[in-house]
Scaffold this active site. Structure first.
Site, PDB file in Angstrom:
ATOM      1  N   CYS A 109      -3.105  -0.312   2.551  1.00  0.00           N
ATOM      2  CA  CYS A 109      -2.259   0.843   2.209  1.00  0.00           C
ATOM      3  C   CYS A 109      -3.143   2.043   1.918  1.00  0.00           C
ATOM      4  O   CYS A 109      -4.092   1.952   1.138  1.00  0.00           O
ATOM      5  CB  CYS A 109      -1.405   0.499   0.994  1.00  0.00           C
ATOM      6  SG  CYS A 109      -0.351   1.877   0.455  1.00  0.00           S
ATOM      7  N   CYS A 112      -2.771   2.906  -2.052  1.00  0.00           N
ATOM      8  CA  CYS A 112      -3.218   2.076  -3.183  1.00  0.00           C
ATOM      9  C   CYS A 112      -4.198   0.972  -2.795  1.00  0.00           C
ATOM     10  O   CYS A 112      -4.603   0.197  -3.653  1.00  0.00           O
ATOM     11  CB  CYS A 112      -2.014   1.466  -3.893  1.00  0.00           C
ATOM     12  SG  CYS A 112      -1.147   0.213  -2.922  1.00  0.00           S
ATOM     13  N   CYS A 158       5.077  -0.676   0.864  1.00  0.00           N
ATOM     14  CA  CYS A 158       4.045  -1.361   0.095  1.00  0.00           C
ATOM     15  C   CYS A 158       4.645  -1.840  -1.228  1.00  0.00           C
ATOM     16  O   CYS A 158       5.315  -1.079  -1.920  1.00  0.00           O
ATOM     17  CB  CYS A 158       2.884  -0.408  -0.161  1.00  0.00           C
ATOM     18  SG  CYS A 158       1.591  -1.109  -1.221  1.00  0.00           S
ATOM     19  N   CYS A 161       2.953   0.310  -4.400  1.00  0.00           N
ATOM     20  CA  CYS A 161       3.129   1.751  -4.655  1.00  0.00           C
ATOM     21  C   CYS A 161       4.363   2.341  -3.988  1.00  0.00           C
ATOM     22  O   CYS A 161       4.581   3.547  -4.068  1.00  0.00           O
ATOM     23  CB  CYS A 161       1.889   2.515  -4.214  1.00  0.00           C
ATOM     24  SG  CYS A 161       1.660   2.545  -2.424  1.00  0.00           S
ATOM     25  N   CYS A 181       6.192  -2.412  13.119  1.00  0.00           N
ATOM     26  CA  CYS A 181       5.789  -1.163  13.755  1.00  0.00           C
ATOM     27  C   CYS A 181       5.384  -0.187  12.650  1.00  0.00           C
ATOM     28  O   CYS A 181       6.235   0.363  11.951  1.00  0.00           O
ATOM     29  CB  CYS A 181       6.972  -0.642  14.573  1.00  0.00           C
ATOM     30  SG  CYS A 181       6.598   0.780  15.584  1.00  0.00           S
TER      31      CYS A 181
END
Length: 192
Positions: A109, A112, A158, A161, A181
């Site tokens: 991510c 984070c 995510c 976060c 995707c």
């Protein structure tokens, strides 16, 4: 003029408008409290699976949820990454920097650093976005309904976060038949 409807005095109209405004304001406050109370409070901690950059599972960890203000996110992210991760925008097809990334490693991510996808699960979908047949760990991502654009899709974010990452579709390869995707702007690549 005996059949005429009497007009309200300016004083009674003001009183009516003022009391109506107060009544609508009270209804609005009541609705806001109700919707806030109905929304589940998010824990300050989240349980994830931690991975090395070569995809080795280190185990389950409990970490602090990452929460920042819009201004803090805007300062930390590029304009495109901010719009994609914080406002569920989509980068243009075939423009993402990670579309052609084929080295061994982990896609994390951008907000984070949570491990999201192993390069071993990446495949060429021909859609113009990095595509994976599964996340690195189901606990590290969250699925939610996305009903924008007059259709129902499954959005992926995510778990740590709440960054919007992309969507999952059921037209992927075996063994899952899924196509995660993802937007390059929501990810960063860590080489093994």
């Amino acid at each position: 003029m005996d059949n005429a409807i009497p007009l309200a005095s300016p004083r009674s109209r003001r009183h009516f408008l003022a009391s109506s405004a107060l009544a609508f304001a009270a209804l609005g406050i009541g609705c806001a409290r109700k919707s806030q109370a109905a929304a589940p409070a998010k824990s300050a901690k989240v349980t994830l699976v931690d991975f090395t950059n070569d995809g080795k599972r280190l185990g389950t960890v409990q970490v602090d949820r990452v929460v920042r203000t819009e201004a803090q996110w805007r300062k930390r992210l590029s304009p495109l990454s901010y719009e994609v991760t914080r406002h569920a925008a989509t980068e243009r097809a075939f423009t993402g920097s990670l579309l052609d990334e084929h080295r061994k490693g982990v896609f994390r991510c951008i907000c984070c650093d949570t491990a999201l996808y192993d390069s071993a699960a990446k495949f060429e979908s021909g859609t113009g976005w990095p595509s994976f047949w599964q996340p690195i760990a189901a606990q590290n991502v969250v699925e939610s309904d996305d009903t924008t654009f007059g259709m129902t899709r499954t959005a992926i974010s995510c778990a740590r976060c709440d960054a919007h990452l992309g969507h999952v579709f059921d037209d992927g390869p075996k063994p899952t038949g899924l196509r995660y995707c993802m937007n390059s702007a929501a990810l960063k690549f860590a080489t093994a």
